[in-house]
Design an enzyme around this catalytic site. Structure first.
Site, mmCIF file in Angstrom:
data_model
loop_
_atom_site.group_PDB
_atom_site.id
_atom_site.type_symbol
_atom_site.label_atom_id
_atom_site.label_comp_id
_atom_site.label_asym_id
_atom_site.label_seq_id
_atom_site.Cartn_x
_atom_site.Cartn_y
_atom_site.Cartn_z
ATOM 1 N N PRO A 1 0.798 -1.223 0.000
ATOM 2 C CA PRO A 1 0.000 0.000 0.000
ATOM 3 C C PRO A 1 0.827 1.268 0.000
ATOM 4 O O PRO A 1 1.912 1.326 0.566
ATOM 5 C CB PRO A 1 -0.780 -0.112 1.310
ATOM 6 C CG PRO A 1 0.003 -1.031 2.173
ATOM 7 C CD PRO A 1 1.077 -1.661 1.371
ATOM 8 N N GLU A 2 0.268 2.276 -0.644
ATOM 9 C CA GLU A 2 0.811 3.626 -0.571
ATOM 10 C C GLU A 2 -0.205 4.468 0.192
ATOM 11 O O GLU A 2 -1.148 3.922 0.754
ATOM 12 C CB GLU A 2 1.072 4.160 -1.986
ATOM 13 C CG GLU A 2 2.002 3.229 -2.767
ATOM 14 C CD GLU A 2 2.329 3.717 -4.166
ATOM 15 O OE1 GLU A 2 2.276 4.922 -4.402
ATOM 16 O OE2 GLU A 2 2.627 2.869 -5.018
#
Length: 280
Positions: A2-3
């Site tokens: 995830p970002e």
DNA sequence: TAAAATGTTGGGTA
DNA sequence: ATACCCAACATTTT
């Protein structure tokens, strides 16, 4: 995996409760912890960790950079998902998955499970969250983060934009996907030197980063491969994973190169590099 | 089979 | 101090 937008989505769902990630964890007391991969702990061993966290209640869930931040009654719990981490709340009666390495048992009979196939994730338990988030750069979506500020930061460095934007101590939250997407929105080449941008280009980059993040959050992040499901941003990628496909802006074929050991996607037409614009 | 994958860190070099 | 390169971490998938 995830970002910033994916981490923000996960934090919101843990805070507000959702069918996908389970009920809210806010208000719950941590009654026990199962550690099947103790190296998840950033510092200290399982015994000290358990002794310290058991009995504390979760007062809130937030995000800083790519960290999920749990405000506990006494300390702060920070979880970094790295490449393959996922957090879900399930009933303790449901069988755990093979990669549910760290599980937090909660007072209402549910469990928050840190599933992490590649085991790169990290768990921090600290008195002051600044101990962990201190080195991070500014939050790109914070109201006091302005184009002017970004311009000053860029001018103070002499690096290529892509690796600089990936540096979490420079700016918090960008990863490989959203960096490529933001640079395309800004029409800037990934190799462009940070101290060479005109004010207009700084403004485009500022808006590109914020727009890419806002859209990602709006769509609950991106779903890729078998990890992290639920988001829709992957359907709107302009360059990431679109090698040899037409640029949505000018139809030129998207190029993929390796830069700083990371795959990098860009449109050679829209994102041309001054002084190298004659390459194919 | 080799390569690549949404991330970070530590070591070495210039 | 800053910039840059590489290896490492561990696993799955193409």
């Amino acid at each position: 995996m995830p970002e910033l937008p994916e981490v923000e989505t996960i934090a919101r769902e843990l805070r507000e409760g959702s069918g996908r990630r389970g009920p809210t964890v806010v208000g719950q007391t941590i009654t026990a912890v199962t550690l099947r991969w103790p190296r998840h702990l950033a510092d200290g061993g399982p015994r000290a960790f358990r002794r310290r966290i058991v009995g504390q209640s979760i007062r809130g869930v937030g995000r800083r950079g790519k960290y999920i931040v749990f405000d506990l009654s006494r300390d702060t719990l920070l979880i970094h998902l790295r490449m393959s981490g996922e957090l879900r709340v399930a009933s303790a009666t449901e069988p755990r998955s093979p990669h549910d390495h760290t599980c937090f048992c909660l007072g209402n009979g549910s469990e928050m499970r840190f599933n992490d196939t590649r085991k790169f994730g990290r768990v921090h338990l600290v008195a002051d969250p600044e101990e962990v988030t201190g080195p991070l750069g500014p939050e790109p979506l914070a109201p006091d983060f302005t184009a002017r500020k970004l311009g000053g930061m860029l001018a103070a460095r002499k690096r290529a934009l892509k690796p600089l934007l990936l540096d979490q101590t420079f700016l918090a939250g960008l990863g490989n996907i959203y960096t490529d997407e933001a640079l395309h929105r800004a029409r800037l080449h990934p190799l462009r030197r940070s101290d060479s941008l005109t004010p207009a280009e700084v403004s485009r980059l500022y808006r590109g980063i914020r727009a890419a993040f806002r859209r990602g959050i709006q769509l609950n992040g991106a779903s890729l491969d078998w990890v992290y499901q639920g988001g829709g941003m992957q359907n709107e990628f302009r360059v990431y994973g679109r090698e040899k496909k037409p640029c949505p802006r000018c139809r030129t074929l998207i190029q993929k190169i390796t830069l700083g050991q990371r795959s990098t996607h860009f449109c050679p037409q829209c994102q041309s590099l001054p002084g190298a614009k004659y390459e194919t």
